[in-house]
Design an enzyme around this catalytic site. Structure first.
Site, PDB file in Angstrom:
ATOM      1  N   GLU A 144       6.634  -0.343  -5.534  1.00 56.35           N
ATOM      2  CA  GLU A 144       5.543  -0.700  -6.078  1.00 56.35           C
ATOM      3  C   GLU A 144       4.301  -0.492  -5.375  1.00 56.35           C
ATOM      4  OE1 GLU A 144       6.056  -1.122  -9.195  1.00 56.35           O
ATOM      5  OE2 GLU A 144       8.158  -1.271  -9.293  1.00 56.35           O
TER       6      GLU A 144
ATOM      7  N   SER B 220       0.754  -1.363  -0.211  1.00 59.23           N
ATOM      8  CA  SER B 220      -0.123  -0.141  -0.016  1.00 59.23           C
ATOM      9  C   SER B 220       0.797   1.187  -0.079  1.00 59.23           C
ATOM     10  CB  SER B 220      -1.007  -0.018   1.424  1.00 59.23           C
ATOM     11  OG  SER B 220      -0.031   0.191   2.368  1.00 59.23           O
TER      12      SER B 220
ATOM     13  N   VAL C 222       2.027   2.317   3.747  1.00 60.25           N
ATOM     14  CA  VAL C 222       3.061   1.644   4.067  1.00 60.25           C
ATOM     15  C   VAL C 222       4.408   1.934   3.295  1.00 60.25           C
ATOM     16  CG1 VAL C 222       4.282  -0.358   4.796  1.00 60.25           C
ATOM     17  CG2 VAL C 222       1.798  -0.174   5.136  1.00 60.25           C
TER      18      VAL C 222
ATOM     19  N   CYS D  57      -3.200  -4.177  -8.194  1.00 62.31           N
ATOM     20  CA  CYS D  57      -3.016  -2.745  -8.067  1.00 62.31           C
ATOM     21  C   CYS D  57      -3.193  -2.166  -9.209  1.00 62.31           C
ATOM     22  CB  CYS D  57      -1.464  -2.627  -7.678  1.00 62.31           C
ATOM     23  SG  CYS D  57      -0.289  -3.556  -8.945  1.00 62.31           S
TER      24      CYS D  57
END
Length: 486
Positions: free
Chosen positions: A254, A233, A236, A288
């Site tokens: 990423e 995420s 984080v 994602c």
């Protein structure tokens, strides 16, 4: 049930399988039926140190190993994945709730990245650069960074662990891998077992199954790793980047996305529907690059919407063991509750649910929403589940504005009968990747993969991977004699 969940429920440090010494156990559950798959005593801070120190000790000899000899390990690892494909598929279905289709998709890409890693051993090239000083030779060497820390996510754990682990090792580094606590086997110890069986010397790849509640920032703060490769995420990721920057470490991030697939007025509607449904609902939307938002020119919106909803209705939700299942469970109850809450919030804000899926345990059926208010924060954030927002627009200029109205910039796609019109549209989007007449979910071994804005930092794949996991060293040789002013 695969023996992986009994045999690999341990830490893998310095070539040894052993239990952790942390204060609690991670219980690995099947997200569909709640079956307990494994119990793993977590790694404590001391084991993080042991893993990094083992990597540090092993790395120098590995870097000095002939790259053709290193290459043989990755050739063997690829063969092992091919031989064990049925067992790995079973593990992906059990631990992730991935469908047969999803497992095949993940394994296909993992094999492609292993094929490419065979060549990464031979990829780094040095250069000789000119000098303004007579008699001087400038040599620029491409050398491994040393030790790489890899943190992988729960959605494509096998692929996304291999995607960093394999090239980092092939380029002469050692690695410590921390898989997500929901996928400790598929994303962690299974990868270690493959490389162990492929002949990778002990200490070069270590896997620590743990949680920040136990180790805090020890994994990223440890002095040994020079690069942290993180997939997860943006929240984080921001923390990882901050800690790394404060310690002069390099981070490759990423992160999340809020991709859009755009259907222009001259698109092939049936094809665009197929691309949009796959882009939103593959692996229950836990991707994602998934197309959270489906933008359709108002002139074709009615036709597209009718066909889109009809196709989504056909997506079978249920047991991922059933080959007919397209929509399996989300990874855990928190994710299921969050996605359900998103749908309810959208409806409370005035959205129309053209399809309102039920939530049964961790299984969330597909939803299709339209008329979400333009100012809603839901349109700007990532939704990690099977929920599509249909958004009509009037003309390309408005479409570009809507696509870019998000903190993220990972992927996207546009459908049009004119390829160059599509390319011109793509060039206006603030994203690291954009596709013309295709879906939004793509990854290939040699293209630069990554995002803009909150979607990440840096790139992986191809030459970008070499840049990520190596550094450059200038060594000059003075063949004559330099003159000094004093």
């Amino acid at each position: 049930m695969s023996s992986y969940f009994t045999d690999l429920a341990q830490q893998y440090i310095d070539g040894e399988w052993r239990p952790g010494t942390g204060s609690w156990d991670i219980i690995d559950f099947n997200p569909y039926d709640g079956e307990k798959l494994a119990s793993i005593t977590i790694a404590a801070v001391d084991e993080i140190d042991q893993a990094y120190r083992a990597a540090e000790r092993a790395q120098k000899q590995w870097a000095a190993t002939n790259p053709y000899a290193r290459r043989a390990v990755f050739e063997k690892a690829l063969r092992l994945v091919e031989e064990r494909e049925a067992e790995i598929t079973e593990a992906i279905i059990a631990e992730l709730g991935g469908t047969h289709l999803k497992a095949g998709f993940e394994l296909h890409l993992a094999k492609e990245f292993l094929r490419e890693s065979i060549q990464w051993s031979l990829r780094p090239e040095g250069r000789i650069l000119p000098s303004p000083v007579d008699g001087k030779e400038n040599r620029v060497y491409r050398v491994p960074v040393g030790v790489v820390g890899v943190i992988s996510p729960f959605n494509f754990p096998f692929l996304l662990s291999i995607k960093s682990v394999a090239p980092a090792l092939a380029l002469g580094n050692a690695v410590v891998l921390k898989p997500h606590q929901n996928t400790p086997i598929v994303g962690g110890t299974l990868v270690a077992k493959l490389f162990e069986d492929a002949g990778l010397p002990g200490g070069l790849l270590n896997v620590v199954v743990t949680d920040i509640a136990e180790i805090g920032d020890a994994f990223i703060e440890h002095p040994v790793p020079k690069v942290i490769s993180f997939t997860g995420s943006d929240k984080v990721g921001r923390h990882v980047a901050t800690v790394c920057a404060s310690l002069f470490k390099r981070s490759v991030l990423e992160l999340g996305g809020n991709s859009a697939i755009v259907v222009l007025d001259d698109a092939d509607i049936d094809y665009a529907v197929d691309a949009a449904v796959f882009s939103r609902y593959v692996h229950q939307g836990q991707v994602c690059m998934a197309a959270n938002r489906v933008l359709v020119d108002r002139s074709v919106a009615d036709e597209f919407t009718e066909k889109f909803v009809a196709k989504v209705r056909t997506l079978r939700a249920g047991d991922p063991q059933d080959p007919r299942t397209v929509i399996g469970p989300l990874i855990n109850s928190q994710q299921a509750e969050s996605v359900s809450a998103t749908v309810e919030q959208a409806v409370s804000e005035g959205a129309t649910a053209l399809l309102h899926g039920r939530t049964i345990g961790n299984l969330v059926e597909p939803s299709v929403l339209t008329d979400v208010p333009a100012g809603s924060e839901l349109l700007r954030q990532e939704v990690f589940g099977p929920v599509a927002f249909l958004i009509p627009f009037d003309g390309e200029e408005e479409a570009v504005r809507i696509v870019n109205d998000t903190p993220y910039g990972l992927s996207g796609a546009v459908h049009t009968g004119d390829v160059e019109r599509g390319v011109a549209f793509a060039q206006q989007i603030d994203a690291g990747m954009f596709h013309v007449n295709d879906g939004t979910v793509h990854d290939e071994p040699v293209v630069p993969f990554g995002g803009e804005k909150h979607s990440g930092l840096g790139r992986l794949n191809g030459e970008s991977t070499v840049d990520a996991f190596t550094t450059q060293k200038w060594i000059s040789v003075q063949h004559g004699r330099s003159g000094f002013p004093f």
